[in-house]
Design a protein around this motif. Sequence first.
Motif, PDB file in Angstrom:
ATOM      1  N   UNK A  48      29.370  37.832  22.962  1.00 27.01           N
ATOM      2  CA  UNK A  48      28.805  39.180  22.955  1.00 27.01           C
ATOM      3  C   UNK A  48      29.838  40.160  23.466  1.00 27.01           C
ATOM      4  N   UNK A  49      30.013  41.227  22.722  1.00 24.93           N
ATOM      5  CA  UNK A  49      30.930  42.273  23.153  1.00 24.93           C
ATOM      6  C   UNK A  49      30.147  43.283  23.971  1.00 24.93           C
ATOM      7  N   UNK A  50      30.646  43.681  25.122  1.00 25.39           N
ATOM      8  CA  UNK A  50      29.893  44.632  25.938  1.00 25.39           C
ATOM      9  C   UNK A  50      29.815  45.994  25.252  1.00 25.39           C
ATOM     10  N   UNK A  51      28.638  46.566  25.290  1.00 26.86           N
ATOM     11  CA  UNK A  51      28.421  47.890  24.717  1.00 26.86           C
ATOM     12  C   UNK A  51      28.393  48.897  25.867  1.00 26.86           C
ATOM     13  N   UNK A  52      29.311  49.823  25.851  1.00 23.44           N
ATOM     14  CA  UNK A  52      29.394  50.808  26.921  1.00 23.44           C
ATOM     15  C   UNK A  52      29.211  52.203  26.354  1.00 23.44           C
ATOM     16  N   UNK A  53      28.615  53.060  27.142  1.00 22.79           N
ATOM     17  CA  UNK A  53      28.443  54.449  26.754  1.00 22.79           C
ATOM     18  C   UNK A  53      29.525  55.280  27.413  1.00 22.79           C
ATOM     19  N   UNK A  54      30.036  56.235  26.673  1.00 24.35           N
ATOM     20  CA  UNK A  54      31.024  57.151  27.232  1.00 24.35           C
ATOM     21  C   UNK A  54      30.292  58.321  27.868  1.00 24.35           C
ATOM     22  N   UNK A 143      15.868  52.245  31.117  1.00 25.40           N
ATOM     23  CA  UNK A 143      15.571  52.196  29.684  1.00 25.40           C
ATOM     24  C   UNK A 143      15.295  53.603  29.139  1.00 25.40           C
ATOM     25  N   UNK A 144      14.584  54.432  29.912  1.00 27.25           N
ATOM     26  CA  UNK A 144      14.265  55.790  29.477  1.00 27.25           C
ATOM     27  C   UNK A 144      15.522  56.652  29.375  1.00 27.25           C
ATOM     28  N   UNK A 145      16.413  56.518  30.332  1.00 27.58           N
ATOM     29  CA  UNK A 145      17.652  57.297  30.318  1.00 27.58           C
ATOM     30  C   UNK A 145      18.519  56.882  29.129  1.00 27.58           C
ATOM     31  N   UNK A 146      18.642  55.588  28.902  1.00 23.46           N
ATOM     32  CA  UNK A 146      19.463  55.099  27.790  1.00 23.46           C
ATOM     33  C   UNK A 146      18.866  55.533  26.461  1.00 23.46           C
ATOM     34  N   UNK A 147      17.542  55.450  26.326  1.00 21.45           N
ATOM     35  CA  UNK A 147      16.893  55.890  25.081  1.00 21.45           C
ATOM     36  C   UNK A 147      17.122  57.375  24.848  1.00 21.45           C
ATOM     37  N   UNK A 148      17.073  58.162  25.911  1.00 15.59           N
ATOM     38  CA  UNK A 148      17.299  59.603  25.787  1.00 15.59           C
ATOM     39  C   UNK A 148      18.728  59.895  25.338  1.00 15.59           C
ATOM     40  N   UNK A 149      19.697  59.224  25.932  1.00 13.06           N
ATOM     41  CA  UNK A 149      21.095  59.444  25.549  1.00 13.06           C
ATOM     42  C   UNK A 149      21.331  58.991  24.108  1.00 13.06           C
ATOM     43  N   UNK A 150      20.744  57.865  23.728  1.00 12.29           N
ATOM     44  CA  UNK A 150      20.876  57.404  22.341  1.00 12.29           C
ATOM     45  C   UNK A 150      20.298  58.421  21.364  1.00 12.29           C
TER      46      UNK A 150
END
Length: 178
Positions: A48-54, A143-150
Motif C-alpha cells: 500500500x502506498x501512503x496517501x497524503x494530503x498537501x 473522517x469529517x475533516x478529510x471528507x470536507x477537504x476531499x
Amino acid sequence: MAELNQKTQESGKKKIRSRKMAPKVDLTAMVDLAFLLITFFMLTTTLNKPAAMDIAMPDKTKGEATPPVLIDENRTATLILGDGKFMWYHGDFKKPIAFSEKPSDLEKTLPQVLAQLKAKISNMSNNKDMIVLIKPSKEARTKDVIHTIDEIKHQNITRYVIGKTQEEEEKQLLASIQ
C-alpha cells in the motif's frame, strides 16, 4: 535431498523375525514448491502506498508577532464541522451575508452547498477565488475533516484554511447541532 526417516521402536528382549524398513519420505519437491510460492508472492505483491494530503500550515516559530491576515469578507465561506453535520456562513460571523439556519448532513449536502457558495462568491467578488475556512469543533471526527477537504478539492476550490472555532461560534452555531 531432504528426507524424513522414522525409527521403529525396539523392545528389550523380543526377537524380531523380520526387520521392517522405516518409511522414507522425500521432501525435496515440497521444499521446492514452498520456495517457488514464496518467490511468487514476493514478486506479485504490491504494498500500500501512503496517501497524503498537501496542506500548508502556518509557521509556528516564536519571535516576531505575525500581523493578522485581512481577508475580503465577500470571498470567504466558513464551514463549522460537528459530528457528521456542519453549518456554514458567508462573510463575517457577526454580520454574515448568508448562513445556514440549521445543521446539515455532511455527506449529503456539502457538495451542493459548496457549489452554490462558489457560484455566488465568484459573482460577488469579480470572479476572484473563493476562500473556505474549515473549523472543526470538538465533536468533529477526523473522517469529517478529510471528507470536507476531499469535497473542496473535488469542487476545484484551491484556497482553504483549517482553523479553530471561536467561543461565540461554538455557543451559537454548535448548540443547534447537539
